[in-house]
Enzyme design. Structure first.
Site, short mmCIF file in Angstrom:
data_model
loop_
_atom_site.label_atom_id
_atom_site.label_comp_id
_atom_site.label_asym_id
_atom_site.label_seq_id
_atom_site.Cartn_x
_atom_site.Cartn_y
_atom_site.Cartn_z
N ASP A 214 25.21 -8.73 90.51
CA ASP A 214 24.42 -8.95 89.31
C ASP A 214 23.21 -9.80 89.66
O ASP A 214 23.03 -10.21 90.82
CB ASP A 214 25.24 -9.59 88.19
CG ASP A 214 24.80 -9.13 86.81
OD1 ASP A 214 23.57 -9.08 86.55
OD2 ASP A 214 25.67 -8.82 85.98
N GLY A 240 21.42 -9.66 93.17
CA GLY A 240 20.38 -8.67 93.41
C GLY A 240 20.00 -7.96 92.13
O GLY A 240 20.39 -8.37 91.03
N ASP A 241 19.26 -6.88 92.27
CA ASP A 241 18.74 -6.12 91.13
C ASP A 241 18.96 -4.64 91.40
O ASP A 241 18.39 -4.09 92.36
CB ASP A 241 17.25 -6.43 90.96
CG ASP A 241 16.62 -5.70 89.77
OD1 ASP A 241 17.31 -4.89 89.14
OD2 ASP A 241 15.44 -5.95 89.49
N PHE A 242 19.80 -4.00 90.59
CA PHE A 242 20.11 -2.60 90.87
C PHE A 242 18.93 -1.66 90.66
O PHE A 242 18.99 -0.49 91.01
CB PHE A 242 21.35 -2.10 90.12
CG PHE A 242 21.40 -2.40 88.64
CD1 PHE A 242 20.31 -2.24 87.82
CD2 PHE A 242 22.60 -2.83 88.07
CE1 PHE A 242 20.39 -2.48 86.45
CE2 PHE A 242 22.69 -3.08 86.70
CZ PHE A 242 21.58 -2.90 85.90
N HIS A 260 23.57 2.67 79.04
CA HIS A 260 23.12 2.91 77.66
C HIS A 260 21.98 1.97 77.25
O HIS A 260 21.35 2.18 76.22
CB HIS A 260 24.29 2.84 76.67
CG HIS A 260 24.80 1.46 76.38
ND1 HIS A 260 25.59 1.17 75.29
CD2 HIS A 260 24.67 0.29 77.05
CE1 HIS A 260 25.90 -0.11 75.28
NE2 HIS A 260 25.35 -0.67 76.34
#
Length: 352
Positions: A214, A240-242, A260
């Protein structure tokens, strides 16, 4: 012989049994009940009544409110089965009221606090503009996306985060048992917050190791939860950043209530990053835990959630066909849908 009218009963009316005009009036005024629940949640009324039945005056004294006004709000609540007014003038708990307490599994108290916040009400006031333009109402009203807006406002973000944790906790145990997570060696929960869902999976599948992924401002809160759950020694926490990248190595990836929040283009970026991380491992799997909307013309709570995505977030709920199409465009095949605690479903996806 004239038939006697039915005896009035507490509880939200069964719309199908009402005349069409009354059904419409009930739907038009449904927001009144939502506001009543918001006030009860904000004041902590259910916790106080659970401790002991009390009169409106006693509750007003405890909460610093006007007795007459509070009594009218509480009486409205009794009409839909939330609290029961006793002959001695004291309000007592009902099964529905239990879920407005702060200390019960599955509580919706924090969500009721969040739902009635003025920032959300203003954005729903712009729904018509959203319908005309497609613009996310929250962004128009507040000048920035919802999560950015909440970031420096703990009075808004705290109840929202508690509500999301409560929802996850209510369903996580069942989801951990339903999914075939024990078939994998390393399960990665992407956007997994503090690790509630992942910890349940690891508790139920002792052979599995976990990777929690996350944003850097989120992951510092994870070690305490993982330690309390007894799975810290089997979990690697990565920040991190997906939208940029996804860790390589796990043979199962989870995205729970993540996609969503985003439109198809943003979802495509996330999914392609997962597909890239999987690489040539065709035995790996991606599991989405999301609502799956039914087709039109039947009641489906996920259609209400879809409006929330439209107005406040900018994402959307999807039908099974919609999910399959989105996944196919990013290198996955939807192979199985397992129904779980509504509105959750486990969508098993194979890399292709």
């Amino acid at each position: 012989m004239t038939q006697a009218p039915p005896t009035p009963q507490a509880g939200f009316p069964h719309l199908a049994q009402l005349p069409p005009r009354v059904r419409m009036l009930t739907m038009v005024t449904a927001h009144h009940i939502s506001h009543v629940m918001h006030v009860i949640a904000e004041l902590g009324i259910a916790d106080k009544v659970a401790a002991k039945p009390q009169t409106a005056g006693e509750l007003a004294d405890e909460t610093g409110t006007d007795t007459a006004a509070l009594a009218r709000v509480l009486d409205a609540a009794t009409a839909v089965g939330v609290f029961r007014l006793q002959p001695d003038g004291k309000y007592e708990m009902t099964a529905e009221a239990e879920f407005l307490r702060s200390d019960v599994p599955g509580s919706v108290k924090d969500f009721a606090v969040h739902i009635g916040n003025v920032s959300r009400l203003h954005s729903y006031g712009e729904l018509l503009n959203t319908v005309r333009t497609g613009e996310t109402a929250f962004n128009r009203v507040h000048g920035q996306p919802v999560f950015d807006y909440f970031a420096d406002k703990p009075e808004l973000s705290a109840p929202f985060n508690r509500a999301m944790t409560s929802f996850s906790g209510h369903a996580a145990t069942e989801l951990a048992k339903l999914g075939p997570f024990g078939d994998f060696s390393v399960v990665a929960d992407l956007g997994g917050g503090h690790g509630l869902m992942l910890s349940e999976i690891l508790k139920h599948h002792s052979n599995v190791r976990g990777l929690l992924y996350d944003r850097p401002e989120v992951t510092p809160g994870a070690p305490a939860l993982l330690e309390k759950a007894g799975v810290a020694d089997r979990t690697t926490v990565v920040s991190g950043d997906f939208f940029s990248n996804v860790p390589e190595g796990p043979d199962a990836y989870i995205l729970k209530s993540v996609l969503h929040d985003w439109d198809d283009g943003e979802c495509g970026t996330i999914l392609r990053n997962v597909r890239k991380a999987i690489g040539e491992n065709t035995d790996a799997r991606l599991f989405l835990i999301e609502a799956v909307m039914t087709e039109a013309n039947v009641w489906d709570f996920s259609r209400i959630l879809d409006l929330e995505m439209l107005v406040n977030v900018g994402g959307q709920e999807r039908t099974q066909r919609g999910w399959a199409t989105l996944l196919a465009a990013s290198g996955f095949e939807l192979v199985k849908v397992t129904r779980a605690v509504p509105p959750n479903n486990i969508l098993e996806c194979r890399p292709v």
